[in-house]
Scaffold this motif. Structure first.
Motif, short mmCIF file in Angstrom:
data_model
loop_
_atom_site.label_atom_id
_atom_site.label_comp_id
_atom_site.label_asym_id
_atom_site.label_seq_id
_atom_site.Cartn_x
_atom_site.Cartn_y
_atom_site.Cartn_z
N MET A 1 36.28 93.41 68.83
CA MET A 1 35.25 93.47 67.82
C MET A 1 35.85 93.81 66.46
SD MET A 1 31.99 93.23 67.60
CE MET A 1 30.74 93.57 66.47
N LYS A 2 36.83 94.75 66.46
CA LYS A 2 37.44 95.14 65.20
C LYS A 2 38.19 93.98 64.57
CE LYS A 2 38.00 100.08 65.85
NZ LYS A 2 38.94 101.18 65.85
N SER A 3 38.86 93.20 65.39
CA SER A 3 39.64 92.09 64.84
C SER A 3 38.74 91.00 64.27
CB SER A 3 40.59 91.51 65.90
OG SER A 3 39.83 90.94 66.95
N THR A 8 36.66 88.39 59.54
CA THR A 8 35.51 87.98 58.73
C THR A 8 35.62 88.53 57.32
OG1 THR A 8 34.15 87.99 60.74
CG2 THR A 8 32.99 87.98 58.64
N THR A 9 36.04 89.79 57.21
CA THR A 9 36.19 90.42 55.89
C THR A 9 37.27 89.70 55.09
OG1 THR A 9 35.55 92.54 56.84
CG2 THR A 9 36.61 92.59 54.68
N ILE A 10 38.39 89.44 55.71
CA ILE A 10 39.49 88.75 55.02
C ILE A 10 39.05 87.35 54.60
CG2 ILE A 10 41.79 87.74 55.34
CD1 ILE A 10 42.44 90.19 57.12
N PHE A 11 38.34 86.66 55.48
CA PHE A 11 37.86 85.33 55.16
C PHE A 11 36.87 85.36 53.99
CE2 PHE A 11 34.85 81.80 55.87
CZ PHE A 11 35.73 80.74 55.76
N ALA A 12 35.97 86.35 53.98
CA ALA A 12 34.98 86.46 52.91
C ALA A 12 35.66 86.75 51.58
CB ALA A 12 33.96 87.55 53.23
N VAL A 13 36.65 87.63 51.58
CA VAL A 13 37.38 87.94 50.34
C VAL A 13 38.13 86.71 49.85
CG1 VAL A 13 39.27 89.31 49.37
CG2 VAL A 13 37.54 90.41 50.79
N ALA A 14 38.77 85.98 50.77
CA ALA A 14 39.50 84.77 50.40
C ALA A 14 38.56 83.72 49.83
CB ALA A 14 40.25 84.22 51.61
#
Length: 107
Positions: A1-3, A8-14
């Protein structure tokens, strides 16, 4: 779940960064001279009705006006703008000299 949350967070920031970068690539730069409206003045002699009829009668076919232009380089645009500024300054100087002369003759 953490990964998956981290991914998702990294993808959203990118994605946000990509949107901002691509948006800044298409910003237009406005120069002070682009705000000026170029005008064309066409003058003609007033004609009587008889002259108008005679002019229309002697014309054969459709009358056309061709306006052509070429794309200027940045250097040519800058040179033309500088020439326009000099012409305006000269015209202003001539007007002020004429006004001074008119005041002198009025007195």
């Amino acid at each position: 779940m953490k990964s998956s949350l981290k991914n998702t967070t990294i993808f959203a920031v990118a994605m946000c960064a990509a949107v901002f970068i691509s948006g800044s690539a298409f910003n237009t730069v406005k120069h002070g001279t682009q705000n000026k409206i170029q005008t064309v003045t066409i003058t003609a002699k007033a004609m009587t009705e008889a002259q108008k009829l005679a002019y229309d009668a002697e014309q054969n076919g459709i009358q056309t006006v061709v306006i052509s232009a070429k794309r200027l380089t940045t250097e040519q645009k800058i040179a033309m703008d500088q020439q326009d500024q000099q012409d305006q300054q000269n015209q202003f100087k001539q007007q002020s000299v004429a006004e001074k002369n008119n005041r002198r003759t009025a007195i």
